[in-house]
Scaffold this active site. Sequence first.
Site, PDB file in Angstrom:
ATOM      1  N   LYS A 179       0.855  -1.187   0.000  1.00  0.00           N
ATOM      2  CA  LYS A 179       0.000   0.000   0.000  1.00  0.00           C
ATOM      3  C   LYS A 179       0.897   1.245   0.000  1.00  0.00           C
ATOM      4  O   LYS A 179       1.820   1.357   0.811  1.00  0.00           O
ATOM      5  CB  LYS A 179      -0.872   0.013   1.255  1.00  0.00           C
TER       6      LYS A 179
HETATM    7  O1  G3P Z   1      -8.759   1.034   4.479  1.00  0.00           O
HETATM    8  C1  G3P Z   1      -8.918   2.373   4.834  1.00  0.00           C
HETATM    9  C2  G3P Z   1      -9.766   2.484   6.051  1.00  0.00           C
HETATM   10  O2  G3P Z   1      -9.171   1.779   7.130  1.00  0.00           O
HETATM   11  C3  G3P Z   1     -10.000   3.920   6.480  1.00  0.00           C
HETATM   12  O3  G3P Z   1     -11.176   3.895   7.215  1.00  0.00           O
HETATM   13  O4  G3P Z   1     -12.795   4.646   8.911  1.00  0.00           O
HETATM   14  O5  G3P Z   1     -10.376   5.373   9.057  1.00  0.00           O
HETATM   15  O6  G3P Z   1     -11.869   6.292   7.248  1.00  0.00           O
HETATM   16  P1  G3P Z   1     -11.574   5.091   8.166  1.00  0.00           P
END
Ligand code: G3P
Length: 218
Positions: A83
């Site tokens: 990533k």
């Molecule tokens: O894979 C990306 C994800 O973990 C981000 O999620 O909820 O931190 O926006 P969030």
Amino acid sequence: MKFFVDTADIAEIRDLAASGLLDGVTTNPSLILKSGKPMLDTIREICAVVPGPVSAEVTATEHGKMLEEGRKLAKLARNVAVKVPLTPDGLKTCKVLSGEGTMVNVTLCFSPAQALLAAKAGATFISPFVGRLDDIGHDGMSLIAEIMQIYRQYPHLKTEVLVASVRHPQHVVQAAKLGAHVSTVPPNVLRQLFKHALTDAGLKAFLDDWAKTGQSIL
Ligand code: G3P
């Protein structure tokens, strides 16, 4: 559509992998912190549990170091997807790693222009963060629609849209309606996908009536 789980919690991953519905895993530095475990060991363990792509994020921001980290992560297991953030150095690194046959997931995408650049850089996956756009009053799913529209114009682009920052089942349903290739979903949201009150009530009624028959299948 492929379902990835968005967590570095190995117990959650094992539990959900047992459903037979898990196609991959995404992690990021925040999820590694939350797991409380060493990153490299965790990625190795996840890759042994889930045969599909497992995203492991570099933490350097300069191309040379990103490439060094990415190559190290790629060596952990054949199903590692490295990533990288959607920055000029991230896309430079994406181009080199994808040229070496390494899967690359370009993350922190918030615009169609960014997604177009990631595809040109040979990304295996592009991760638009729909929830974080919703969080600031934008419409995250409209970004998915725009990216899918752009990618459809250029069939030679092989980048898969991996919908990320998913907050609830409707994000998954809308992503599927738009033809997104993958949704990466937090464990709790993944479990919500199974649930409907009428299913629970209907099953109870069936079993109550079956009990009244006094019969058994075995
Ligand atoms: O894979 C990306 C994800 O973990 C981000 O999620 O909820 O931190 O926006 P969030």
